[in-house]
Design a protein around this motif. Structure first.
Motif, PDB file in Angstrom:
ATOM      1  N   UNK A 282      -4.873   5.101   8.690  1.00 22.65           N
ATOM      2  CA  UNK A 282      -5.718   5.273   7.516  1.00 22.65           C
ATOM      3  C   UNK A 282      -6.592   4.033   7.390  1.00 22.65           C
ATOM      4  N   UNK A 283      -7.879   4.263   7.284  1.00 23.14           N
ATOM      5  CA  UNK A 283      -8.816   3.156   7.106  1.00 23.14           C
ATOM      6  C   UNK A 283      -8.859   2.764   5.636  1.00 23.14           C
ATOM      7  N   UNK A 284      -9.515   1.665   5.361  1.00 21.87           N
ATOM      8  CA  UNK A 284      -9.680   1.236   3.967  1.00 21.87           C
ATOM      9  C   UNK A 284     -10.442   2.293   3.177  1.00 21.87           C
ATOM     10  N   UNK A 285     -11.372   3.004   3.829  1.00 23.22           N
ATOM     11  CA  UNK A 285     -12.118   4.067   3.154  1.00 23.22           C
ATOM     12  C   UNK A 285     -11.202   5.219   2.747  1.00 23.22           C
ATOM     13  N   UNK A 286     -10.227   5.549   3.606  1.00 27.39           N
ATOM     14  CA  UNK A 286      -9.255   6.591   3.261  1.00 27.39           C
ATOM     15  C   UNK A 286      -8.459   6.200   2.015  1.00 27.39           C
ATOM     16  N   UNK A 287      -8.011   4.970   1.984  1.00 25.80           N
ATOM     17  CA  UNK A 287      -7.216   4.489   0.849  1.00 25.80           C
ATOM     18  C   UNK A 287      -8.071   4.398  -0.406  1.00 25.80           C
ATOM     19  N   UNK A 288      -9.303   3.916  -0.264  1.00 26.17           N
ATOM     20  CA  UNK A 288     -10.204   3.825  -1.416  1.00 26.17           C
ATOM     21  C   UNK A 288     -10.518   5.198  -1.994  1.00 26.17           C
TER      22      UNK A 288
ATOM     23  N   UNK B 273       0.807  -1.222   0.000  1.00 23.22           N
ATOM     24  CA  UNK B 273       0.000   0.000   0.000  1.00 23.22           C
ATOM     25  C   UNK B 273       0.840   1.273   0.000  1.00 23.22           C
ATOM     26  N   UNK B 274       2.151   1.167  -0.117  1.00 29.14           N
ATOM     27  CA  UNK B 274       3.027   2.317   0.105  1.00 29.14           C
ATOM     28  C   UNK B 274       2.670   3.512  -0.772  1.00 29.14           C
ATOM     29  N   UNK B 275       2.375   3.300  -2.027  1.00 31.48           N
ATOM     30  CA  UNK B 275       2.037   4.411  -2.909  1.00 31.48           C
ATOM     31  C   UNK B 275       0.781   5.122  -2.466  1.00 31.48           C
ATOM     32  N   UNK B 276      -0.234   4.364  -2.114  1.00 29.22           N
ATOM     33  CA  UNK B 276      -1.496   4.961  -1.681  1.00 29.22           C
ATOM     34  C   UNK B 276      -1.335   5.674  -0.343  1.00 29.22           C
ATOM     35  N   UNK B 277      -0.540   5.108   0.548  1.00 27.34           N
ATOM     36  CA  UNK B 277      -0.298   5.762   1.839  1.00 27.34           C
ATOM     37  C   UNK B 277       0.435   7.081   1.632  1.00 27.34           C
ATOM     38  N   UNK B 278       1.420   7.082   0.760  1.00 22.56           N
ATOM     39  CA  UNK B 278       2.177   8.304   0.508  1.00 22.56           C
ATOM     40  C   UNK B 278       1.295   9.359  -0.131  1.00 22.56           C
ATOM     41  N   UNK B 279       0.490   8.968  -1.100  1.00 25.36           N
ATOM     42  CA  UNK B 279      -0.412   9.921  -1.750  1.00 25.36           C
ATOM     43  C   UNK B 279      -1.418  10.469  -0.747  1.00 25.36           C
ATOM     44  N   UNK B 280      -1.963   9.612   0.105  1.00 24.50           N
ATOM     45  CA  UNK B 280      -2.928  10.065   1.105  1.00 24.50           C
ATOM     46  C   UNK B 280      -2.262  11.027   2.089  1.00 24.50           C
ATOM     47  N   UNK B 281      -1.047  10.715   2.491  1.00 27.54           N
ATOM     48  CA  UNK B 281      -0.310  11.573   3.413  1.00 27.54           C
ATOM     49  C   UNK B 281      -0.070  12.945   2.784  1.00 27.54           C
TER      50      UNK B 281
END
Length: 88
Positions: A64-70, A31-39
Motif C-alpha cells: 500500500x502506497x501513502x496514497x492508498x493510506x491517505x 499504521x495498523x488501523x489504516x492498513x486493516x481498513x484498507x485491506x
C-alpha cells in the motif's frame, strides 16, 4: 462462526481459513488501523472476489502506497464529519 466455536451444529459448512502470504505489511506499528481498513475496503470493493488471488503472492507482496493510506484517511474523516453533522 459462533456455532463452529461453541460446537453447535449448523446447516452451514464450517469456514475455510486461508493464510494469504501476499497481504500488505505495514512499515511500522502505527499504521495498523489504516492498513486493516484498507485491506477490508479492498475485499468489500471486489465483486469478483479475486482478492484471494491478488493477496496470495508468495514472492511479491502487495504494497500500500501513502496514497492508498491517505485515501482511507480521507474517507474515514468524511464519514466522521458527516456523522457529527447529522447528530447536530
Amino acid at each position: 462462526m459462533y456455532n463452529s466455536h461453541t460446537g453447535k451444529q449448523s446447516s452451514r459448512k464450517s469456514p475455510i481459513w486461508k493464510n494469504l502470504q501476499g497481504t500488505p505489511r505495514q512499515p511500522t506499528n502505527v499504521e495498523c488501523g489504516y492498513y486493516m481498513i484498507r485491506f477490508m475496503r479492498d475485499i468489500i470493493h471486489d465483486p469478483a472476489l479475486a482478492f484471494e488471488k491478488k493477496f496470495d503472492k508468495k514472492k511479491e507482496p502487495v504494497v500500500y502506497t501513502q496514497e492508498h493510506i491517505d485515501e482511507v484517511r480521507l474517507e474515514w474523516a468524511e464519514f466522521v464529519n458527516k456523522q457529527l453533522q447529522n447528530n447536530n
